[in-house]
Scaffold this active site. Structure first.
Site, PDB file in Angstrom:
ATOM      1  N   GLN A   1      32.409  28.883  31.297  1.00  0.00           N
ATOM      2  CA  GLN A   1      31.956  28.537  30.615  1.00  0.00           C
ATOM      3  C   GLN A   1      29.843  29.195  30.703  1.00  0.00           C
ATOM      4  O   GLN A   1      29.077  28.948  30.040  1.00  0.00           O
ATOM      5  CB  GLN A   1      31.531  27.536  30.038  1.00  0.00           C
ATOM      6  CG  GLN A   1      33.109  27.455  29.341  1.00  0.00           C
ATOM      7  CD  GLN A   1      33.168  25.834  28.376  1.00  0.00           C
ATOM      8  OE1 GLN A   1      34.003  24.909  29.188  1.00  0.00           O
ATOM      9  NE2 GLN A   1      33.073  25.777  27.606  1.00  0.00           N
TER      10      GLN A   1
ATOM     11  N   GLY B   1      33.794  17.427  28.196  1.00  0.00           N
ATOM     12  CA  GLY B   1      34.137  18.573  30.415  1.00  0.00           C
ATOM     13  C   GLY B   1      33.552  19.761  29.724  1.00  0.00           C
ATOM     14  O   GLY B   1      33.050  20.194  28.284  1.00  0.00           O
TER      15      GLY B   1
HETATM   16 ZN   LIG Z   1      35.743  24.466  25.524  1.00  0.00          ZN
END
Ligand SMILES: [Zn+2]
Length: 191
Positions: A50, A45
């Site tokens: 991020q 995932g």
């Molecule tokens: Zn993560």
């Protein structure tokens, strides 16, 4: 295109991502690039936060694990791909504990308590509404990714003592790495 995954303690990881108004080609490209990056890095995932993008989108692919004729585990990617825009957990129940890891927190795994089952509303990559009922690893992964969109890391969900220990260790490692890079640059400058 592969994207750069931000690592703790990068402050951007604390960003609360913004709701997406319209699903555009640009957003679809981001989702594709996120999926490619996730596979290369060996994740199941990845949230946009991020990769330094403050948009509420995540990609997931829980591999299917089967046994081959010798009884060895084979895991197959690409069968459970989910590209979710504006995911919202609408209902959750039960409790489960799983040893989680995160591409933004390399080298750390720790038991995290989460809901065992959930319902989620989102848009797919065509901007169509989807509703998902998730259990098992998918439910855990969805909660982990939605946390990222709210600026929360799995280590933030640990007990205070364990969390502090891990964070101190990670910050020390990041500082040592930065020093190494500075040293390397200094050496180059001398030559
Ligand atoms: Zn993560």
């Amino acid at each position: 295109m592969l994207l750069n995954i931000l690592k703790y303690p990068d402050p951007f990881l604390k960003t609360k991502a913004k709701t997406v108004d319209v699903v555009t080609d640009e957003l679809r490209e981001l989702l594709d690039n996120m999926l490619k990056t996730m596979y290369v890095e060996g994740g199941i995932g990845l949230a946009a936060t991020q990769v330094g993008v403050a948009k509420r989108v995540v990609v997931l692919d829980i591999p299917i694990t089967t046994e081959d004729e010798y009884g060895d585990e084979q895991s197959e990617q690409g069968k459970n791909v989910l590209k979710l825009v504006n995911p919202v957990i609408t209902d959750e129940s039960g409790e489960t504990t799983y040893e989680e890891g995160c591409l933004s927190v390399p080298g750390v795994r720790a038991d995290v308590k989460r809901s065992a089952e959930l319902r989620l509303q989102a848009m797919d990559e065509d901007g169509k509404d989807v509703e998902i009922h998730a259990t098992g690893l998918l439910a855990i992964a969805i909660q982990h990714e939605v946390d990222h969109l709210n600026g929360v890391l799995f280590i933030d969900r640990l007990g205070l003592v364990k969390r502090d220990l891990i964070k101190r260790r990670l910050k020390k490692a990041a500082a040592a790495k930065a020093e190494d890079i500075a040293d390397a640059k200094a050496e180059k400058a001398v030559l």
